[in-house]
Design a protein around this motif. Sequence first.
Motif, PDB file in Angstrom:
ATOM      1  N   PHE A 131      46.528  80.601  75.593  1.00 38.42           N
ATOM      2  CA  PHE A 131      47.271  80.407  74.408  1.00 38.42           C
ATOM      3  C   PHE A 131      48.382  81.380  74.460  1.00 38.42           C
ATOM      4  O   PHE A 131      48.126  82.470  74.361  1.00 38.42           O
ATOM      5  N   CYS A 132      49.565  80.595  74.319  1.00 40.66           N
ATOM      6  CA  CYS A 132      50.901  81.590  73.845  1.00 40.66           C
ATOM      7  C   CYS A 132      51.578  81.214  72.752  1.00 40.66           C
ATOM      8  O   CYS A 132      51.664  79.677  72.399  1.00 40.66           O
ATOM      9  N   ASN A 133      52.043  82.158  72.004  1.00 37.77           N
ATOM     10  CA  ASN A 133      52.614  81.933  70.782  1.00 37.77           C
ATOM     11  C   ASN A 133      53.259  83.088  70.443  1.00 37.77           C
ATOM     12  O   ASN A 133      53.683  83.870  71.137  1.00 37.77           O
ATOM     13  N   ASP A 134      54.542  82.780  69.574  1.00 37.96           N
ATOM     14  CA  ASP A 134      55.458  83.739  68.980  1.00 37.96           C
ATOM     15  C   ASP A 134      55.172  84.700  67.874  1.00 37.96           C
ATOM     16  O   ASP A 134      55.877  85.624  67.328  1.00 37.96           O
ATOM     17  N   HIS A 135      53.659  84.384  67.291  1.00 36.39           N
ATOM     18  CA  HIS A 135      53.385  84.913  66.189  1.00 36.39           C
ATOM     19  C   HIS A 135      51.868  85.150  66.366  1.00 36.39           C
ATOM     20  O   HIS A 135      51.159  84.292  66.991  1.00 36.39           O
ATOM     21  N   ASP A 136      51.219  86.192  65.646  1.00 35.54           N
ATOM     22  CA  ASP A 136      49.671  86.273  65.932  1.00 35.54           C
ATOM     23  C   ASP A 136      49.204  85.180  64.967  1.00 35.54           C
ATOM     24  O   ASP A 136      49.413  85.330  63.497  1.00 35.54           O
ATOM     25  N   PRO A 137      48.355  84.291  65.259  1.00 35.25           N
ATOM     26  CA  PRO A 137      47.815  83.242  64.697  1.00 35.25           C
ATOM     27  C   PRO A 137      46.326  83.393  63.663  1.00 35.25           C
ATOM     28  O   PRO A 137      45.486  82.888  64.192  1.00 35.25           O
ATOM     29  N   ILE A 138      46.375  84.719  62.946  1.00 36.99           N
ATOM     30  CA  ILE A 138      45.161  84.929  62.383  1.00 36.99           C
ATOM     31  C   ILE A 138      44.404  83.965  61.676  1.00 36.99           C
ATOM     32  O   ILE A 138      43.326  83.862  61.689  1.00 36.99           O
ATOM     33  N   PRO A 139      45.037  83.247  60.779  1.00 35.14           N
ATOM     34  CA  PRO A 139      44.380  82.307  60.035  1.00 35.14           C
ATOM     35  C   PRO A 139      43.913  81.166  60.980  1.00 35.14           C
ATOM     36  O   PRO A 139      42.684  80.970  60.791  1.00 35.14           O
ATOM     37  N   LEU A 140      44.489  80.864  62.207  1.00 27.60           N
ATOM     38  CA  LEU A 140      43.938  80.000  62.935  1.00 27.60           C
ATOM     39  C   LEU A 140      42.727  80.543  63.762  1.00 27.60           C
ATOM     40  O   LEU A 140      41.699  79.692  64.033  1.00 27.60           O
ATOM     41  N   LEU A 141      42.863  81.669  64.099  1.00 26.76           N
ATOM     42  CA  LEU A 141      41.554  82.341  64.736  1.00 26.76           C
ATOM     43  C   LEU A 141      40.377  82.314  63.744  1.00 26.76           C
ATOM     44  O   LEU A 141      39.245  82.139  64.451  1.00 26.76           O
ATOM     45  N   ARG A 142      40.406  82.683  62.523  1.00 31.66           N
ATOM     46  CA  ARG A 142      39.442  82.332  61.485  1.00 31.66           C
ATOM     47  C   ARG A 142      38.952  80.937  61.614  1.00 31.66           C
ATOM     48  O   ARG A 142      37.667  80.641  61.767  1.00 31.66           O
ATOM     49  N   GLN A 143      39.771  79.995  61.573  1.00 30.60           N
ATOM     50  CA  GLN A 143      39.463  78.830  61.842  1.00 30.60           C
ATOM     51  C   GLN A 143      38.622  78.297  62.660  1.00 30.60           C
ATOM     52  O   GLN A 143      37.553  77.599  62.734  1.00 30.60           O
ATOM     53  N   LEU A 144      39.050  78.825  64.015  1.00 28.42           N
ATOM     54  CA  LEU A 144      38.563  78.462  65.258  1.00 28.42           C
ATOM     55  C   LEU A 144      37.074  79.188  65.449  1.00 28.42           C
ATOM     56  O   LEU A 144      36.153  78.547  65.776  1.00 28.42           O
ATOM     57  N   ALA A 145      36.981  80.402  64.934  1.00 28.78           N
ATOM     58  CA  ALA A 145      35.764  81.245  64.664  1.00 28.78           C
ATOM     59  C   ALA A 145      34.555  80.100  63.905  1.00 28.78           C
ATOM     60  O   ALA A 145      33.627  80.264  64.321  1.00 28.78           O
ATOM     61  N   GLU A 146      35.211  79.804  62.582  1.00 25.76           N
ATOM     62  CA  GLU A 146      34.206  79.113  62.063  1.00 25.76           C
ATOM     63  C   GLU A 146      33.835  77.756  62.490  1.00 25.76           C
ATOM     64  O   GLU A 146      32.727  77.147  62.370  1.00 25.76           O
ATOM     65  N   PHE A 147      34.740  76.780  63.187  1.00 22.44           N
ATOM     66  CA  PHE A 147      34.573  75.594  63.634  1.00 22.44           C
ATOM     67  C   PHE A 147      33.643  75.779  64.882  1.00 22.44           C
ATOM     68  O   PHE A 147      32.600  74.903  64.977  1.00 22.44           O
ATOM     69  N   PHE A 148      34.052  76.900  65.780  1.00 23.67           N
ATOM     70  CA  PHE A 148      33.315  76.670  67.156  1.00 23.67           C
ATOM     71  C   PHE A 148      32.221  77.645  67.146  1.00 23.67           C
ATOM     72  O   PHE A 148      31.225  77.354  68.079  1.00 23.67           O
ATOM     73  N   GLY A 149      32.183  78.761  66.516  1.00 25.20           N
ATOM     74  CA  GLY A 149      31.180  79.736  66.251  1.00 25.20           C
ATOM     75  C   GLY A 149      31.013  80.434  67.631  1.00 25.20           C
ATOM     76  O   GLY A 149      32.201  80.528  68.420  1.00 25.20           O
ATOM     77  N   PRO A 150      29.690  80.592  68.108  1.00 24.80           N
ATOM     78  CA  PRO A 150      29.567  81.363  69.263  1.00 24.80           C
ATOM     79  C   PRO A 150      29.967  80.709  70.460  1.00 24.80           C
ATOM     80  O   PRO A 150      29.904  81.507  71.572  1.00 24.80           O
ATOM     81  N   ARG A 151      30.263  79.478  70.382  1.00 29.14           N
ATOM     82  CA  ARG A 151      30.588  78.724  71.535  1.00 29.14           C
ATOM     83  C   ARG A 151      31.953  79.143  72.183  1.00 29.14           C
ATOM     84  O   ARG A 151      32.341  78.624  73.250  1.00 29.14           O
ATOM     85  N   LEU A 152      32.968  79.771  71.516  1.00 26.05           N
ATOM     86  CA  LEU A 152      34.344  80.094  71.713  1.00 26.05           C
ATOM     87  C   LEU A 152      34.372  81.715  71.716  1.00 26.05           C
ATOM     88  O   LEU A 152      34.182  82.379  70.575  1.00 26.05           O
ATOM     89  N   GLN A 153      34.864  82.182  72.624  1.00 26.37           N
ATOM     90  CA  GLN A 153      35.135  83.654  72.767  1.00 26.37           C
ATOM     91  C   GLN A 153      36.578  83.749  72.963  1.00 26.37           C
ATOM     92  O   GLN A 153      37.350  83.112  73.413  1.00 26.37           O
ATOM     93  N   MET A 154      37.025  84.814  72.068  1.00 28.00           N
ATOM     94  CA  MET A 154      38.750  84.849  72.156  1.00 28.00           C
ATOM     95  C   MET A 154      38.859  86.549  72.664  1.00 28.00           C
ATOM     96  O   MET A 154      38.262  87.286  72.033  1.00 28.00           O
ATOM     97  N   ALA A 155      39.844  86.677  73.289  1.00 27.47           N
ATOM     98  CA  ALA A 155      40.326  87.742  73.816  1.00 27.47           C
ATOM     99  C   ALA A 155      42.191  87.916  74.009  1.00 27.47           C
ATOM    100  O   ALA A 155      42.529  87.050  74.613  1.00 27.47           O
ATOM    101  N   TYR A 156      42.615  88.906  73.341  1.00 30.20           N
ATOM    102  CA  TYR A 156      43.870  89.016  73.602  1.00 30.20           C
ATOM    103  C   TYR A 156      44.330  89.552  74.904  1.00 30.20           C
ATOM    104  O   TYR A 156      43.680  90.659  75.387  1.00 30.20           O
ATOM    105  N   VAL A 157      45.064  88.745  75.689  1.00 26.07           N
ATOM    106  CA  VAL A 157      45.874  89.279  77.110  1.00 26.07           C
ATOM    107  C   VAL A 157      47.044  90.105  76.618  1.00 26.07           C
ATOM    108  O   VAL A 157      47.235  91.054  77.468  1.00 26.07           O
TER     109      VAL A 157
END
Length: 87
Positions: free
Chosen positions: A46-72
């Motif tokens: 995922f590429c973006n021009d700003h840090d999508p912190i609210p989106l990351l929270r939403q993704l964590a809530e929706f996908f739970g442990p099925r989704l791992q996130m790591a900043y490149v």
Amino acid sequence: MPHDCSLPTMSAGVYPFDARGIAKRFRHAAIFGALDALEPGETMRFCNDHDPIPLLRQLAEFFGPRLQMAYVRREPGEIVIDFLVVG
């Protein structure tokens, strides 16, 4: 050197997603849809021009442990995050 999300990804199972080219009103739906389409073991870069912190929270809530996130890359104006579907 800045990361260029327009370049093809060399690793198998890693798919680029450049949110900068998607209208703001459609971004979250497009991101959720793209992640939902991934198979376990596949990654969306995922590429973006700003840090999508609210989106990351939403993704964590929706996908739970099925989704791992790591900043490149996490620099002002340039955010690259790998989202790995684990199961």
